[in-house]
Design a protein around this motif. Structure first.
Motif, mmCIF file in Angstrom:
data_model
loop_
_atom_site.group_PDB
_atom_site.id
_atom_site.type_symbol
_atom_site.label_atom_id
_atom_site.label_comp_id
_atom_site.label_asym_id
_atom_site.label_seq_id
_atom_site.Cartn_x
_atom_site.Cartn_y
_atom_site.Cartn_z
ATOM 1 N N SER A 1 0.835 -1.203 0.000
ATOM 2 C CA SER A 1 0.000 0.000 0.000
ATOM 3 C C SER A 1 0.872 1.257 0.000
ATOM 4 O O SER A 1 0.441 2.319 -0.442
ATOM 5 N N ALA A 2 2.096 1.129 0.523
ATOM 6 C CA ALA A 2 3.007 2.277 0.477
ATOM 7 C C ALA A 2 3.590 2.468 -0.920
ATOM 8 O O ALA A 2 4.056 3.543 -1.259
ATOM 9 N N VAL B 1 1.956 1.411 -4.062
ATOM 10 C CA VAL B 1 0.992 1.785 -5.099
ATOM 11 C C VAL B 1 -0.128 2.669 -4.556
ATOM 12 O O VAL B 1 -1.065 2.988 -5.272
ATOM 13 N N GLY B 2 -0.033 3.028 -3.271
ATOM 14 C CA GLY B 2 -1.060 3.878 -2.687
ATOM 15 C C GLY B 2 -2.106 3.057 -1.974
ATOM 16 O O GLY B 2 -2.764 2.223 -2.587
ATOM 17 N N GLY B 3 -2.236 3.316 -0.681
ATOM 18 C CA GLY B 3 -3.181 2.522 0.111
ATOM 19 C C GLY B 3 -4.609 2.964 -0.064
ATOM 20 O O GLY B 3 -5.528 2.300 0.407
#
Lengths: 228, 488
Positions: free
Chosen positions: B271-272, B274-276
């Motif tokens: 998530s860090a 690709v974006g959480g």
């Protein structure tokens, strides 16, 4: 190797690998969650602010990266940005999110301390707070919007304040939390029931997607367990 | 008024009405008997004929499918046997190249060693001391009689002393010679050992060759059975395929467990990356999909690696050159190592995120934030564990290719057998249904006849009486003259 450098390398490698996989999965619908919590600080209800702080802490533990949270106070006139005690749009980086949540919790802690020691407001403008909350939530553009009203739901307005007009709560879920019974409710419980019915009708008429009353904090799990 | 009420003659007495209606209907039913029977027969045939056709088609399909399965089974079996024989031949070739190719040198070495041993043996042979000339002299002196002459006595004493001295000298020389021979034999001991080891090695190689030859023989016999396409071989191969199918399915299940652990390990830190906050669906985050993609990539690289190393043959790589195969192998291996490295980084990040989350929840829960534990190696064990897991799991996943190939190959056979059984079952049920319909048609015909049993009984009675009196009932022909007389 420092954590930052490791993350950069890993980010680059993973981005290359998953770019193709994710490019086909464009996210058309927003699944983020925005919560606007109104905390009643009028009269004797201001004593309940400690409970409200626990609810905020619970929400901080529940919300995910990308979600938004705002806490506002309900006082004599609540339709104002100044009444927003704290607000945060959580980042997508989990480490950043943790820092944001800590800062938010600290703000709420200070608010709880200041409210506990001060006298409550004379009037209770719940409608104004709800209208302000609806505006805030619409601005976030989240897929799921919730207004939590931490109050006894007894609205009291001064003669100058006008709130008896139709409001718009399209797609917003309203949760009345910790709706305590007043002395008069104990004398005639119909007052309590009628009050809640009036609010429910008003919310649903305004286009709210759902109306819920939760008096037991344990049931918050059921309310916030699912997304979408 | 209902239809039943309408047709009743006496609505208040339905039983009697029905009876009268039935009596009225019986003659009509009797007259319509043959057409009704024909109608029932046609209806039955309308249903049963297609059903029989379907059953026959299903049986044919099952038969063709079985034949096809047999072909596939024998093809897979012969392929496997061929590969096994090829491997044995490769082993034999290696053995021959490694050991028997150097056999002349080995033989020369052995001959040299034997020559050295023979030489040593010859040297160590006992050489009797040459007979001294003085023995004859002694014999001469012995004939001299001791008659008390002092000179003679002194001469004899001198001779005795001389002989004793010489005897001692000879004994010493004799012992020295023996010692020398022992030394020679001792020196040749390592040559004996070397020769023994060389011979043992030769024996081992010959035994290995013998074993390989036995295996090749056994596999060739099996291959002959496969080419013979006997039912026994088919049963053995089917049983083997079923066993392989269940074992490989079990291994795949275990591998799926490993993949799940790997997924849980990297989904949070992903998530860090690709974006959480990105979601594919309400409950499926982009980070989770990304973690899944990473694991699938690892499995894919593992497939290519195993394929290029000739452990599996899932893809038609026969048309690429050995050089290209080598490039592909190195590319797969490098990507796999890179992915394993990424997982190590993710494991470190996961540990940091979890620690931060725990600290936050503790502070939100009202408790004091956990006192930072001493940063000793003990506290870092979970991190190291996650890092090691993150690095090893991708390589472990790479081996999934082998059971996957077995699962696919044996699954084809097992599913084919199941499909044949299913087709046969369907054919049986269809035929059974057709028979049931046919019997139902017969039952309906019989029931119709029961309804009109009275006219049928009369018909039988009339027939019987006609058979008993063939003339009765027939119109007698009037003679011509009688007709004329009557006309008059």
């Amino acid at each position: 190797m420092s954590r930052c450098a490791t993350r950069k390398i890993a980010r680059f490698g993973v981005a290359l690998l998953v770019a193709g996989g994710l490019s086909a999965c464009g996210n058309q619908q927003d699944y983020h969650h925005s919560v606007y919590m109104l905390v009643d600080t009028s009269g004797t209800y201001s004593e309940q602010v400690g409970k409200a702080q626990n609810v905020v802490n619970y929400l901080l533990g529940t919300l995910q990266p990308g979600d938004s949270l705002a806490v506002a106070r309900v006082k004599s006139r609540s339709f104002s940005e100044k009444d927003i005690v704290a607000k945060v749009a959580l980042d997508t980086d989990p480490m950043q999110v943790t820092a944001q949540k800590k800062a938010f919790a600290e703000k709420i802690n200070q608010f709880a301390k200041s409210t506990g020691s001060a006298n409550g407001s004379r009037y209770t403008d719940i409608s104004g707070g709800v209208i302000q909350g609806a505006e805030f939530l619409r601005e976030t553009g989240a897929g799921r919007k919730t207004i939590i009203i931490f109050s006894d739901m007894q609205e009291e307005l001064d003669y100058k304040t006008v709130r008896d007009f139709p409001i718009k709560l399209d797609g917003i879920r309203i949760i009345a939390l910790n709706v305590t019974k007043l002395e008069t409710d104990n004398i005639d419980p119909r007052r309590y029931i009628d009050r809640l019915d009036w609010w429910e009708q008003r919310a649903l008429a305004a286009g709210a997607s759902e109306w819920k009353v939760v008096n037991d904090m344990e049931h918050l799990d059921r309310v916030f367990s699912t997304r979408g | 008024m209902s239809f039943t009420q309408a047709i009743l003659i006496w609505p208040e007495r339905p039983a009697l009405s029905f009876l009268v209606l039935f009596v009225i209907a019986v003659p009509f039913l009797y007259v319509a008997r043959d057409p009704v029977h024909a109608l029932i027969g046609k209806l039955v045939r309308t249903v049963t004929n297609p059903l029989r056709l379907i059953a026959r088609w299903l049986s044919g399909c099952a038969l063709r499918m079985r034949e096809r399965n047999r072909e596939v089974l024998f093809s897979l079996g012969s392929n496997e046997m061929r590969l096994s024989i090829e491997r044995e031949f490769e082993r034999v070739t290696t053995l021959v190249q490694r050991d028997l190719e150097g056999y002349p040198a080995l033989q020369r070495k052995l001959m040299d060693e034997i020559a050295v041993i023979e030489e040593d043996y010859r040297k160590s042979g006992e050489v009797p001391p040459p007979p001294p000339e003085w023995v004859k002299a002694v014999e001469g002196f012995a004939k001299i009689k001791n008659n008390g002459d002092g000179v003679v006595e002194r001469i004899l004493a001198d001779i005795r002393d001389s002989i004793e001295d010489i005897y001692k000298k000879i004994v010493a020389e004799y012992r020295g010679a023996y010692q020398e021979r022992h030394h020679i034999l001792k020196r040749s001991l390592p040559f004996w050992r070397t020769a023994n080891q060389t011979l043992l090695r030769v024996e081992r190689n010959i035994t290995g060759l013998h074993d390989s030859a036995a295996k090749i023989d056994a596999n060739v016999i099996k291959l002959q059975g496969i080419f013979g396409k006997s039912n026994k071989t088919e049963n053995v191969l089917t049983s083997s395929a079923s066993t392989q199918f269940f074992i490989s399915a079990l291994v795949m299940l275990i591998a799926a467990g490993g993949a799940y652990v790997n997924y849980k390990l990297i989904s949070l830190p992903m998530s860090a990356m690709v974006g959480g906050g990105d979601y594919i669906t309400a409950n499926l985050r982009a980070a989770e999909v990304a973690a899944l993609v990473i694991i699938l990539f690892e499995a894919l690289m593992g497939l290519f690696l195993m394929e290029t190393l000739r452990f599996t043959s899932l893809f038609p790589l026969g048309n690429i050159t050995e050089k290209m195969r080598g490039y592909l192998m190195w590319a797969s291996l490098i990507i796999l190592v890179v992915l394993a490295g990424v997982e190590v980084a993710l494991a470190v990040m996961r540990d940091a995120i979890v620690a931060a989350d725990v600290a936050l929840k503790q502070s939100l829960g009202g408790g004091e934030a956990a006192v930072a534990a001493e940063a000793g190696w003990v506290t870092r064990i979970p991190t190291f564990g996650q890092m090691i897991l993150g690095f090893t799991l991708p390589f472990a996943l790479a081996f999934v290719a082998i059971p996957l190939e077995y699962l696919i190959n044996s699954g084809r056979v097992v599913l084919g057998v199941l499909l044949v059984q299913l087709l046969r079952g369907a054919a049986f049920v269809t035929r059974l249904f057709a028979n049931l319909v046919r019997e139902a048609g017969k039952l309906a015909t019989g029931f119709y006849d029961i309804l009109i049993f009275v006219p049928l009984a009369i018909e039988r009675w009339v027939k019987r009486s006609r058979e008993q009196n063939p003339g009765a009932g027939k119109v007698r022909p009037v003679p011509t003259f009688e007709k004329q007389a009557a006309g008059r």
